[in-house]
Design an enzyme around this catalytic site. Structure first.
Site, short mmCIF file in Angstrom:
data_model
loop_
_atom_site.label_atom_id
_atom_site.label_comp_id
_atom_site.label_asym_id
_atom_site.label_seq_id
_atom_site.Cartn_x
_atom_site.Cartn_y
_atom_site.Cartn_z
N GLN A 17 0.88 -1.11 0.12
CA GLN A 17 0.11 0.06 0.10
C GLN A 17 0.82 1.38 0.00
OE1 GLN A 17 -3.06 2.58 2.53
NE2 GLN A 17 -3.39 0.11 3.02
N ASP A 170 0.58 3.42 6.15
CA ASP A 170 0.92 3.20 4.68
C ASP A 170 0.65 4.66 3.74
OD1 ASP A 170 1.92 0.63 5.02
OD2 ASP A 170 -0.13 -0.18 4.72
N GLY A 250 -6.78 19.57 19.17
CA GLY A 250 -6.07 20.75 18.68
C GLY A 250 -6.16 21.83 19.77
N GLY A 251 -7.17 21.93 20.67
CA GLY A 251 -7.21 23.09 21.70
C GLY A 251 -8.60 23.56 21.80
N1 CAO Z 1 11.61 -9.57 -9.84
C1 CAO Z 1 12.79 -10.07 -9.17
N2 CAO Z 1 12.58 -10.02 -7.83
C2 CAO Z 1 11.52 -9.24 -7.26
C3 CAO Z 1 10.57 -8.45 -8.03
C4 CAO Z 1 10.78 -8.59 -9.43
N3 CAO Z 1 9.84 -7.97 -10.40
N4 CAO Z 1 9.81 -7.70 -7.22
C5 CAO Z 1 10.18 -8.22 -6.08
N5 CAO Z 1 11.26 -8.90 -5.93
C6 CAO Z 1 11.88 -9.46 -4.83
C7 CAO Z 1 12.76 -8.39 -4.16
O1 CAO Z 1 14.15 -8.29 -4.65
C8 CAO Z 1 12.86 -9.13 -2.90
O2 CAO Z 1 13.82 -10.13 -3.01
P1 CAO Z 1 14.98 -10.34 -1.81
O3 CAO Z 1 14.53 -10.31 -0.34
O4 CAO Z 1 15.78 -11.58 -2.15
O5 CAO Z 1 15.95 -9.21 -1.95
C9 CAO Z 1 11.59 -9.67 -2.76
O6 CAO Z 1 11.02 -9.96 -4.02
C10 CAO Z 1 10.45 -8.74 -2.10
O7 CAO Z 1 10.90 -8.75 -0.74
P2 CAO Z 1 10.37 -7.97 0.46
O8 CAO Z 1 11.20 -8.32 1.60
O9 CAO Z 1 10.13 -6.35 0.21
O10 CAO Z 1 8.81 -8.49 0.67
P3 CAO Z 1 7.98 -8.94 1.74
O11 CAO Z 1 6.76 -9.46 1.42
O12 CAO Z 1 8.84 -10.03 2.59
O13 CAO Z 1 7.82 -7.84 2.86
C11 CAO Z 1 7.14 -5.64 3.61
C12 CAO Z 1 6.90 -7.00 2.56
C13 CAO Z 1 6.11 -4.54 3.24
C14 CAO Z 1 7.07 -6.15 5.05
C15 CAO Z 1 8.64 -5.10 3.04
O14 CAO Z 1 8.36 -4.96 1.64
C16 CAO Z 1 8.84 -3.79 3.94
O15 CAO Z 1 9.14 -3.69 4.89
N6 CAO Z 1 9.17 -2.37 3.05
C17 CAO Z 1 9.11 -1.31 3.46
C18 CAO Z 1 8.07 -0.81 4.39
C19 CAO Z 1 6.85 -0.83 3.84
O16 CAO Z 1 6.71 -0.21 2.80
N7 CAO Z 1 5.93 -1.30 4.26
C20 CAO Z 1 4.67 -1.26 4.17
C21 CAO Z 1 3.85 -1.74 3.10
S1 CAO Z 1 2.12 -1.73 2.76
O17 CAO Z 1 1.65 -2.16 4.26
#
Ligand code: CAO
Length: 421
Positions: A17, A170, A250-251
């Site tokens: 998101q 988000d 706010g107040g």
């Molecule tokens: N081609 C190849 N690899 C891809 C890809 C593509 N098109 N798209 C994604 N990937 C891979 C990434 O390279 C990553 O791989 P590695 O871990 O091996 O480097 C993996 O897919 C995605 O990993 P992720 O850790 O980001 O995904 P997750 O589902 O485990 O975690 C989240 C999700 C949201 C917790 C994490 O991405 C995060 O903390 N993001 C930053 C904070 C954030 O935005 N959070 C809010 C999200 S909305 O609630």
């Protein structure tokens, strides 16, 4: 009519998101947003809480309008080459992978900036800021509401911390990122150079609880928080800004008042928020028929009313027994009193004003077999018409985008066979 961001190209490597909310807003503003998704599966939210078997979920469709979808495995040699070409032509790259994922993919900020495109703005959302003790942690919405101070200050003093229904972690982070991108574009206009723009979900949340940090300081300096219910109800204040229930933050003191349906138990949302705005005191007294309070020194200042707010709210509430929240809103507005209804999601979905203003819009989605509702741009322009278009199907624009990059049909077949698309 032109669009504010017409001609701006965005490489969208976002998911879930926070990132998608940002790139959708850039799309609303007219940027060409190319969403890169993993072949076969795409953004994980395409499959989250599906309402129609096998079709894109409303989670996905509502955060990914105004984008094109390109499937690309960026960890294959062919995928890497295509991403490099896209980056070379783009203005902005947005990502919200876990910390370090872009580096592991071979697309660090340093490489992008120094080798691929020094004009590119790279924008990231992470749970915590770079350099923070928790910088490597993964974070989702509610975790950010907790880390950023929203949860500790939401709810009632005698209940647990609460998370808000609003996506403070988000979508709010995505909106902060959007602001940062627009500022960086203006700076690039002057310097010719791109830069890295980073928003931490914790910081974006904290930015919205500024008032609560104000209260923390007031508490430490004076030991009092006069607009909170604690004094009047005899609840001791602790060491941190407390949860204030529905107190006005706010107040200006305010509270949630029951209207007819909440009084008789027929409508759980039949409430108004009523504010005791200090400079509306005269009119409030007139409206509620308490002319004797207008000049009464026991009532006519904020300080004097401090220990009687609930008495006043209770009295106003007693006048709303036969009014619904909309009638009560009009009743208060006739006397310029800031007061408004607790709108339910159902009411908002069908609100004629919101529909007319395109804040709530219906979007056609043939693959889902009809229309879905989404939220359009909350930002209105006098010289740009913001049109919301449906979210793309997975890989819907893959061939189109690759051809724009100069790939032939034969190239595309070859890359597809290599499983990079
Ligand atoms: N081609 C190849 N690899 C891809 C890809 C593509 N098109 N798209 C994604 N990937 C891979 C990434 O390279 C990553 O791989 P590695 O871990 O091996 O480097 C993996 O897919 C995605 O990993 P992720 O850790 O980001 O995904 P997750 O589902 O485990 O975690 C989240 C999700 C949201 C917790 C994490 O991405 C995060 O903390 N993001 C930053 C904070 C954030 O935005 N959070 C809010 C999200 S909305 O609630």
């Amino acid at each position: 009519m032109t669009k504010p961001l017409a001609g701006i190209k965005v490489v969208d490597m976002t998911h879930v998101q926070a990132g998608p909310a940002c790139t959708q807003m850039l799309g609303f503003f007219g940027a060409d947003v190319i969403k890169i998704e993993m072949p076969g599966s795409g953004d994980v939210t395409r499959a989250w809480l599906r309402d129609i078997d096998g079709k894109d979920s409303l989670y996905f469709t509502m955060f990914n309008g105004n984008k094109r979808s390109l499937t690309l495995n960026t960890k294959t040699p062919e995928g890497r080459e295509i991403l490099e070409k896209l980056i070379k032509e783009a203005d902005v790259l947005v990502e919200n992978f876990a910390p370090g994922a872009m580096n592991r993919m071979g697309f660090s900020w340093e490489r992008i900036h120094n080798e691929l495109n020094p004009r590119l703005i790279m924008a990231s959302v992470k749970g915590y800021a770079e350099g923070h003790a928790n910088e490597n942690y993964k974070v989702f919405e509610n975790v950010a509401q907790c880390s950023g101070g929203a949860a500790a200050t939401t709810g009632f003093w005698d209940g647990p911390p609460l998370v808000s229904g609003a996506a403070l972690g988000d979508s709010n982070s995505g909106m902060h990122l959007c602001i940062g991108i627009l500022a960086a574009m203006q700076q690039r206009h002057n310097t010719g150079k791109g830069q890295k723009v980073a928003v931490a979900m914790q910081d974006a949340c904290l930015n919205l609880v500024r008032i609560k940090l104000r209260d923390q300081q007031r508490l430490e300096l004076t030991g009092r928080l006069d607009e909170y219910p604690h004094g009047e109800l005899g609840i001791p204040l602790g060491e941190s800004t407390p949860r204030g229930g529905n107190a006005g933050g706010g107040g200006q003191p305010g509270w949630m008042l029951k209207c007819k349906g909440a009084h008789n138990g027929t409508d759980p949302d039949d409430y108004v928020y009523f504010t005791l705005q200090a400079n509306a005191w005269h009119k409030i007294c007139e409206r509620i028929g308490k002319m004797e309070w207008i000049d009464d020194p026991e009532y006519n200042t904020f300080e004097a009313r401090r220990d009687k707010q609930f008495k006043i709210f209770e009295y106003v509430e007693s006048l709303l027994v036969d009014m619904d929240k909309h009638q009560a809103t009009v009743w208060a507005a006739e006397f310029d009193i800031p007061c408004g209804p607790v709108n339910s999601m159902k009411e908002l979905a069908y609100d004629p004003s919101l529909r007319k203003l395109k804040t709530i819009v219906e979007v056609d989605h043939p693959d889902r077999g009809g229309k879905y509702l989404t939220i359009g741009s909350p930002i209105k322009f006098s010289d740009a018409d913001i049109e919301v278009t449906r979210s793309p199907l997975l890989g819907e624009h893959t061939d189109e985008i690759l051809k724009e990059l100069g790939y032939s049909d034969a190239d595309i077949n070859r890359i597809r066979e290599a499983k990079a698309l």
